[in-house]
Design a protein around this motif. Sequence first.
Motif, PDB file in Angstrom:
ATOM      1  N   LYS A   4     -18.378  57.740  29.108  1.00 14.27           N
ATOM      2  CA  LYS A   4     -19.391  56.714  29.349  1.00 14.27           C
ATOM      3  C   LYS A   4     -18.806  55.334  29.071  1.00 14.27           C
ATOM      4  CE  LYS A   4     -23.999  55.470  27.653  1.00 14.27           C
ATOM      5  NZ  LYS A   4     -25.086  55.905  26.761  1.00 14.27           N
ATOM      6  N   PHE A   5     -18.999  54.410  30.005  1.00 17.73           N
ATOM      7  CA  PHE A   5     -18.570  53.022  29.853  1.00 17.73           C
ATOM      8  C   PHE A   5     -19.813  52.139  29.954  1.00 17.73           C
ATOM      9  CE2 PHE A   5     -14.874  55.217  31.402  1.00 17.73           C
ATOM     10  CZ  PHE A   5     -13.804  54.593  30.786  1.00 17.73           C
ATOM     11  N   VAL A   6     -20.046  51.314  28.944  1.00 18.81           N
ATOM     12  CA  VAL A   6     -21.163  50.382  28.976  1.00 18.81           C
ATOM     13  C   VAL A   6     -20.590  48.976  29.080  1.00 18.81           C
ATOM     14  CG1 VAL A   6     -23.234  49.544  27.804  1.00 18.81           C
ATOM     15  CG2 VAL A   6     -22.553  51.940  27.564  1.00 18.81           C
ATOM     16  N   VAL A   7     -20.992  48.249  30.130  1.00 18.37           N
ATOM     17  CA  VAL A   7     -20.516  46.890  30.374  1.00 18.37           C
ATOM     18  C   VAL A   7     -21.538  45.926  29.779  1.00 18.37           C
ATOM     19  CG1 VAL A   7     -19.841  45.225  32.138  1.00 18.37           C
ATOM     20  CG2 VAL A   7     -19.398  47.667  32.487  1.00 18.37           C
ATOM     21  N   TYR A   8     -21.063  44.972  28.975  1.00 19.38           N
ATOM     22  CA  TYR A   8     -21.945  44.020  28.308  1.00 19.38           C
ATOM     23  C   TYR A   8     -21.633  42.597  28.752  1.00 19.38           C
ATOM     24  CZ  TYR A   8     -23.253  47.639  24.956  1.00 19.38           C
ATOM     25  OH  TYR A   8     -23.734  48.775  24.374  1.00 19.38           O
ATOM     26  N   GLU A   9     -22.674  41.769  28.778  1.00 20.86           N
ATOM     27  CA  GLU A   9     -22.513  40.324  28.947  1.00 20.86           C
ATOM     28  C   GLU A   9     -22.561  39.742  27.542  1.00 20.86           C
ATOM     29  OE1 GLU A   9     -22.099  36.701  30.838  1.00 20.86           O
ATOM     30  OE2 GLU A   9     -22.315  38.590  31.925  1.00 20.86           O
ATOM     31  N   GLY A  10     -21.570  38.963  27.182  1.00 14.07           N
ATOM     32  CA  GLY A  10     -21.512  38.423  25.825  1.00 14.07           C
ATOM     33  C   GLY A  10     -21.901  36.962  25.753  1.00 14.07           C
ATOM     34  N   LEU A  26     -21.839  53.036  33.225  1.00 11.67           N
ATOM     35  CA  LEU A  26     -21.091  53.793  34.228  1.00 11.67           C
ATOM     36  C   LEU A  26     -20.395  54.978  33.575  1.00 11.67           C
ATOM     37  CD1 LEU A  26     -19.504  50.677  35.929  1.00 11.67           C
ATOM     38  CD2 LEU A  26     -21.326  52.092  36.885  1.00 11.67           C
ATOM     39  N   TYR A  27     -20.003  55.957  34.390  1.00 16.46           N
ATOM     40  CA  TYR A  27     -19.343  57.160  33.901  1.00 16.46           C
ATOM     41  C   TYR A  27     -18.080  57.402  34.710  1.00 16.46           C
ATOM     42  CZ  TYR A  27     -23.830  57.973  31.695  1.00 16.46           C
ATOM     43  OH  TYR A  27     -24.959  57.839  30.949  1.00 16.46           O
ATOM     44  N   SER A  28     -17.065  57.948  34.041  1.00 18.28           N
ATOM     45  CA  SER A  28     -15.835  58.291  34.757  1.00 18.28           C
ATOM     46  C   SER A  28     -16.126  59.479  35.661  1.00 18.28           C
ATOM     47  CB  SER A  28     -14.714  58.623  33.775  1.00 18.28           C
ATOM     48  OG  SER A  28     -15.066  59.764  33.017  1.00 18.28           O
TER      49      SER A  28
END
Length: 181
Positions: A4-10, A26-28
């Motif tokens: 599992k990949f979680v993309v964040y806005e910082g 997103l997931y691989s």
Amino acid sequence: NFVKFVVYEGFLNVGNYNYYIPTKTLYSESMPKQSFDTGTINIELRDMFFYFESNTVPEMLLTDISLSYAISILLDSIGFSNYVFKRVVNDKDPIIPYFFVAPNQNVAEVLNQLAMATQTAMFFDEYNNFIVMSKNYLTAEASDRSVDAVMVGSDYVDESGKTVEPNIISIDSSDKLIFND
């Protein structure tokens, strides 16, 4: 297994705090591909829709059911309960006279057919909630549905000519773990 990949806005250094807001999960899809020549690793990522593509739906024929009921039956049949319906208050749920699911169809195929037939947007949000949004909700005028908030900058003047103070003073984060609320 999927990673599992979680993309964040910082948002950094906001009142001496850093805030991170998730923008997509997103997931691989497969094992990473390594390139020893360039020293890179490529990972193909997908949202949760791959889960719908990998699950077949039982054959069924139902008459005079609403779109939300059809989607609920589909998703419940594979044990997926993280979905939300969004429509304008007086918007009627489309009625499907004959809802037929042919043999060997996966959930993604049936959802795609329903979305096209009813002009409904279906997607995963940043928290992996499956959102089903009616056309009228998606393209609504401001008077058709409530507005959650109005962000006002430091140089905002309203219709009467009055300067309005900024309404964003700080940002807090908390988890709301109630699905389908």
